[in-house]
Design a protein around this motif. Structure first.
Motif: not given
Lengths: 341, 454
Positions: A9-10, A13-14, A16, B80, B136, B182, B185, B204, B248
């Motif tokens: 998932l991560s 997303f990166v 994206v 996007i 989820w 995030f 996560v 993020i 990041m």
């Protein structure tokens, strides 16, 4: 529990983010427009884009009053203004971006000395092909000191084009390093040949009544209705008022200089992000106090080229094409005289 | 044993867990969103997103048009969405309507733009996907921590059917849920000891909406707490967390830095700071002119409280550490949102409230969840009111835009009173969290005290 689903998932997303960065920073989008003259003198035009956008083609009669080769925006950090330097720099940068998007003539930022030199140079050769945009709300004393002998007054008499936004025009001027602005009464007489109350005095007002020439504003998708420093256009001789009116003050007026050939364009609000695209739309469409709309065509172009044909209408001088609504993504003014020749 | 479960098995388990309640929650949540997304929109914020998109189409970057002043992640997603819009032939994302000028005197382009129904769908769709993925992730974490499908299903529902979450993504088109995803996560990787993965996830979250920055003390305390006896290992792991996070951050910000727009990406923060700079700390004045920006005036106190929460986190024993992390996160977010926030801000807290309720068995916090859900959503409704219907009115024959605008104008006073009333009620959800956590702790002390004496 395995970490992999969240890891995937991560990573997705990166990916994206990276795709978003490419679309945001790479030159992905291309827009252009063109015109030509048919054998029967009809005007043909095309709008090309790889986006899906609405376009508008406006046929103007702008007369042959002004030919502008360059736009000068005044800014000088040494001279106080009605806003902070950083605020003004931001709004000027944005305005330049909006002007260039519309294929404007060359745009330059000039300081107090340069603007004086440019004005005096045009006066000396009696050739006026420069438009000046003032967003500071105050003149530097290099071009205006409240007297009729000020260079900017002579330049307007000769034929200069001045776009003004923020504070009553001519009320303030300032010297280098001044702490306070010099107030000058009598600016109404100097700039409009009448009393000072022709300019609204700064109370924040949003007008709701469409002005006389709102159709011109609408043709350009301009709806500008701030009258804080609006102009009482009923006291002018040659003008168009393309915004809205409140308490007798018009929000956006283009008027002939009262004692000469120049033009003053007054936006009734302050320099702001919202004003930038409107300033650019007015400037780049080459509107002046004698302009009228002859014909409007609208259409959609979806990743390709739209081609149109407009009847030759007497008096037509400019075809202004702009792409995108509500925000313009491309625009260009075509001088029909130049195309025909 | 849990480590032996592969990702295929996770999917298999999820398919197996697709029980009737879970399916029902999913379908109801989706149905509500599918109805709300096209029909109800707050055009003001959406106008900024479409203007940013059109800026990109004009060859400018996300900050150049000045319609975008947040951190860049949502801007990338907008780029996007704009690309998709072009692929799908969305030629008119919005239009200026003179009714909004002639009736209300609205002045700015944003205030006079009504976004089209297609644009509403286009720009909200990524947020709906984020909502589903977050549900989820939350389900999986609760299942992982409790091995209880029922609790996992409840957590799924507390997120996916939360009115505030639905409002934020499907009506307001605000991207708080991205930050929530995030943060969640990052939390998972943290409790799994995957610091190199947790750092980027946390960044993020922070780069989407700034609020998870308040978790920094708690996270550092958690890592140190895990390695109380081997401080070097703890510091090494903090190093892993921070360095991977910084890497990041660089990935996210690289184009922004290269184009010299770093300061613009923090404009949302500066402008809010400036709005309260030099303001009075007199509580009566503050309550009279109440706004969330005032929280910045309490910054030193907030930081102190966040440090104290971090110290509490650090003192946790191995048995209660993960659960205390959840409670610490809930407390840290409460510190941020106890002063009446902009209604969508607490969205980032909702998954952690769900974790506290299901994993930590703090069932009282259902009330806090309910208060956040109802009060924040109704507060937002009172702000946006009938303006939510502008798109339907402008682009369908169901309503008349002119009439609607006049009605909004005629009832401006009423909406302002409602907004103010709910602004004060927004104190309640945060206070309720503090109260229920305090009550739980007091009960536990009495119980453990009783057990000792017994």
């Amino acid at each position: 529990m395995d970490k992999r689903p969240f890891l995937i998932l991560s990573v997705v997303f990166v990916a994206v983010i990276v795709v978003g960065q490419i679309l945001a920073y790479a030159p992905v989008y291309k827009n252009s427009s063109d015109i030509w003259i048919h054998d029967d003198n009809d005007i043909g035009y095309s709008v090309t884009t790889n986006t899906s956008s609405a376009y508008t083609a406006v046929l103007f009669n702008n007369g042959d009053l002004y030919e502008i080769d360059q736009i000068l925006i005044y800014f000088d950090a040494r001279y106080p203004a009605q806003h902070t330097n950083s605020y003004l720099e931001d709004k000027i940068e944005l305005t330049i971006s909006e002007l260039r998007l519309r294929n404007s003539p060359e745009v330059r930022i000039v300081d107090a000395d340069e603007i004086r030199a440019e004005i005096l140079s045009e006066i000396s050769v009696n050739k006026y092909r420069t438009a000046i945009l003032m967003m500071t709300g105050v003149f530097p004393d290099t071009i205006y000191d409240g007297s009729i002998d000020s260079p900017v007054i002579g330049w307007l008499e000769g034929g200069g084009v001045l776009y003004w936004i923020g504070d009553p025009i001519g009320m303030y001027y300032v010297s280098e390093g001044d702490k306070v602005l010099e107030r000058h009464d009598g600016y109404g007489e100097l700039f409009f040949g009448t009393s000072d109350d022709i300019v609204a005095q700064g109370e924040l007002n949003y007008a709701v009544v469409p002005s006389e020439d709102i159709a011109i504003g609408s043709a350009l998708n301009i709806h500008y209705n701030i009258t804080s420093f609006g102009l009482d256009a009923s006291r002018l001789d040659h003008f168009i008022s393309i915004g809205y009116v409140k308490d007798g003050y018009d929000s956006l007026v283009l008027t002939k200089f009262h004692s000469g050939n120049g033009m003053i364009v007054i936006f009734g609000g302050d320099a702001s992000s919202d004003a930038a695209p409107i300033l650019a739309q007015v400037i780049c469409s080459r509107l002046n106090y004698g302009s009228s709309v002859l014909h409007i065509e609208k259409g959609i172009v979806d990743k390709g080229t739209a081609i149109g044909r407009i009847d030759d209408i007497e008096g037509a001088t400019d075809l202004y094409i702009y792409l995108g609504t509500p925000m313009v993504i491309h625009a260009k003014d075509f001088d029909l005289g130049q195309v025909r020749s | 044993m849990e480590e032996a479960i592969t990702h295929r098995e996770v999917w298999k388990n999820l398919a197996r867990d697709m029980t009737l309640p879970l399916m029902s929650i999913l379908l109801v949540g989706l149905a509500i969103r599918v109805v709300l997304i096209p029909l109800f929109s707050f055009d003001y914020d959406l106008s900024f997103w479409i203007a940013t998109g059109q800026g990109l189409e004009g060859g400018r970057d996300i900050y150049e048009t000045s319609y975008y002043w947040y951190t860049p992640i949502w801007g990338y997603i907008l780029s996007i969405s704009t690309g998709f819009g072009n692929l799908l032939g969305l030629s008119v994302p919005g239009e200026l309507f003179t009714e909004l000028i002639t009736s209300t005197g609205a002045a700015t382009i944003m205030n006079t733009t009504v976004t089209t129904i297609s644009a509403n769908v286009l720009y909200k769709m990524p947020l709906m996907i984020v909502d589903i993925v977050t549900a989820w992730v939350l389900y999986s974490i609760v299942k992982h921590m409790t091995n209880d499908t029922n609790k996992a299903t409840i957590a799924f529902g507390l997120w996916f059917l939360c009115p505030l979450v639905i409002w934020s993504s499907s009506v307001a088109c605000m991207f708080d849920s991205l930050s929530a995803l995030f943060a969640l996560v990052g939390f998972f990787f943290l409790i799994k000891g995957e610091y190199i993965l947790s750092g980027p996830a946390f960044i993020i979250a922070v780069s989407s909406k700034f609020f998870p920055i308040c978790l920094l003390f708690v996270i550092l305390a958690y890592i140190l707490s895990k390695h109380k006896d081997e401080i070097r290992t703890g510091l090494k792991n903090i190093g892993k967390f921070l360095s991977s996070g910084l890497a990041m951050l660089l990935v996210i910000y690289l184009p922004v830095i290269l184009t010299g727009n770093l300061s613009r990406s923090f404009e949302f923060f500066y402008s809010r700071s400036e709005s309260v700079s030099g303001s009075s700390l007199d509580i009566i004045t503050m309550l009279r002119d109440i706004s969330y920006n005032q929280i910045l005036q309490f910054a030193p106190i907030l930081v102190l409280v966040l440090i104290l929460i971090g110290i509490w986190m650090y003192r946790s024993d191995a048995k209660s550490r993960d659960q205390n992390l959840i409670i610490s996160i809930v407390m840290s977010f409460t510190v941020m949102f106890i002063w009446p926030p902009t209604p969508t801000y607490p969205v980032v807290m909702i998954p952690f409230l769900a974790l506290a309720i299901t994993v930590c068995c703090r069932k009282d916090l259902y009330w806090s969840w309910l208060l956040f859900s109802v009060i924040m959503t109704v507060a937002a409704l009172s702000i946006f009111n009938l303006q939510l219907l502008y798109s339907i009115a402008a682009y369908t024959d169901l309503l008349d835009l002119g009439y609607l605008v006049e009605t909004v104008r005629a009832n401006e006073g009423l909406f302002m009173v409602l907004e103010r009333a709910f602004r004060y009620l927004e104190f309640l959800p945060g206070i309720s969290v503090v109260y229920f956590l305090y009550r739980h702790r007091k009960k536990n002390r009495i119980v453990s005290g009783g057990a000792t004496s017994g």
